[in-house]
Design an enzyme around this catalytic site. Sequence first.
Site, PDB file in Angstrom:
ATOM      1  N   ARG A   1       0.843  -1.216   0.000  1.00 28.23           N
ATOM      2  CA  ARG A   1       0.000   0.000   0.000  1.00 28.23           C
ATOM      3  C   ARG A   1       0.871   1.257   0.000  1.00 28.23           C
ATOM      4  NH1 ARG A   1      -1.923   2.043   4.506  1.00 28.23           N
ATOM      5  NH2 ARG A   1      -2.230   0.054   5.562  1.00 28.23           N
TER       6      ARG A   1
ATOM      7  N   TYR B   1     -13.571  18.483 -16.026  1.00 30.74           N
ATOM      8  CA  TYR B   1     -14.164  17.148 -16.042  1.00 30.74           C
ATOM      9  C   TYR B   1     -15.206  17.038 -14.914  1.00 30.74           C
ATOM     10  CZ  TYR B   1     -14.680  12.194 -15.181  1.00 30.74           C
ATOM     11  OH  TYR B   1     -15.212  10.964 -14.936  1.00 30.74           O
TER      12      TYR B   1
HETATM   13  C1  LIG Z   1      -9.657  15.682 -18.010  1.00 34.04           C
HETATM   14  C2  LIG Z   1      -9.937  14.517 -17.095  1.00 34.04           C
HETATM   15  N1  LIG Z   1      -9.362  14.470 -15.882  1.00 34.04           N
HETATM   16  C3  LIG Z   1      -9.596  13.461 -15.025  1.00 34.04           C
HETATM   17  C4  LIG Z   1     -10.440  12.420 -15.353  1.00 34.04           C
HETATM   18  C5  LIG Z   1     -10.685  11.307 -14.360  1.00 34.04           C
HETATM   19  O1  LIG Z   1      -9.940  10.181 -14.693  1.00 34.04           O
HETATM   20  P1  LIG Z   1     -10.334   8.673 -14.240  1.00 34.04           P
HETATM   21  O2  LIG Z   1     -11.565   8.292 -14.978  1.00 34.04           O
HETATM   22  O3  LIG Z   1      -9.121   7.885 -14.639  1.00 34.04           O
HETATM   23  O4  LIG Z   1     -10.534   8.691 -12.773  1.00 34.04           O
HETATM   24  C6  LIG Z   1     -11.047  12.419 -16.615  1.00 34.04           C
HETATM   25  C7  LIG Z   1     -11.953  11.313 -16.987  1.00 34.04           C
HETATM   26  O5  LIG Z   1     -12.604  11.348 -18.007  1.00 34.04           O
HETATM   27  C8  LIG Z   1     -10.801  13.495 -17.500  1.00 34.04           C
HETATM   28  O6  LIG Z   1     -11.365  13.564 -18.722  1.00 34.04           O
END
Ligand SMILES: Cc1ncc(COP(=O)(O)O)c(C=O)c1O
Length: 416
Positions: free
Chosen positions: A75, A129
Amino acid sequence: MADKKKEPRVRARPDTEILTRGFDPRLSVGSARPAVFRSTTYVFSSPESAERAFAVALGKVRPAEDEDVELIYSRLSHPNAEILEDRLVPLEEGATSAAVFNSGMAAISTLILTLCRPGTSVVCSVPMYGGTHLLLYEVLEPFGVKPVPVAAGDDAALRRAIAETENLRLVFLETPANPTLRMTDIASAAQAASERAERPLVAVDNTFMGPVFQHPLQLGADLCVYSATKYLAGFSDMLGGVVTAAGPELVAHLRSTRATLGNILQPDECWLLDSRLPTVSLRMKTQSGSAEHIVDGLVGHERIERIHYPGLFEDPEQRRIYRAQCDHPGAIFSLELRGGKQAAFDFLRRLRITKNAVSLGAMESLACHPATTTHSEMTPSQLERAGISQGLVRISVGIEDWRDLLREYTDALDAL
Ligand SMILES: Cc1ncc(COP(=O)(O)O)c(C=O)c1O
């Protein structure tokens, strides 16, 4: 295991370094590819070594240069994470260290939880996102971490927010923004951050462009974050997250939070991601080249109101930022269709090669309707302010022949 005997060496270019760095076959019975070390616990060579390993892990002492600190428990870290982290560094210009997580969201949440405390603020670019939006507003804000949103590309507002926000600990930029591709000036944000007496850290979610097309650490950012699920892994078959940094101290801090939260990337996943790294640049350049051809072929179609794509920016400020900070326009574009949600859904329904799925950066082309999927947690007014209309379809171009994709999109548009 990772090659810890770091001899002075001339650094080669990223495409070469990625094939020659971070793994010493002599430590894995001569195997040309690393073994997968699934063990959860590691046998100490002596009680003194165990004591030393814990003292280092808890930050009570600093390891000496080239000291071989023994592993403890997976971990905290494990050989496949160490190998992968070492091999990620040459891919990111300006990075000295990296930490791996079990998803992009794990990387982002660990970063914010490490740096922010109740009463502190995070200036963030919008749109971003949907998962990051939820993390900031649904999880962290109730704990007293205040998000301060700034529209992507509004440099004056960003500089003002960085200068004036109280207890500002972090500037979190997603550029280009998901799904409108609007860009934020990283160098300007880093400059504004350094003008404060207590400098906030600047982190960039570089998932859309990096590490091949945009180099935030070279532009003054402290940290780069990736959903490795996307271009780094590239095959829609694993979740992963990465943070890279210019300085090792920040990464050590992140690893220590990661050990407590328990969100390190697992050995098998590390091995898989490690095997994908040498082709990231090949894949991204091919995908970006295809997207440029497709977008060129779609320009002027009567069913398209607007195409969001860095290579087509009309706003001079957006063009300036794109030229200053990206080497290529990338392989993601969004089409704003005439006819709103109905047109967007009809378009998606007609696709046969491109899959109607969220995510991006994969070998296969993917398309989705952000307003009802990836960004559906946003209110109608937040969507409107962020420029995410009901007619918007986001497309991530894969490695299929671009002529087939262009025909598929043109046919689907013609039939609307
Ligand atoms: C720009 C961006 N950042 C972060 C993420 C999150 O990533 P994950 O799905 O690997 O947790 C995404 C997911 O689509 C994303 O498009």
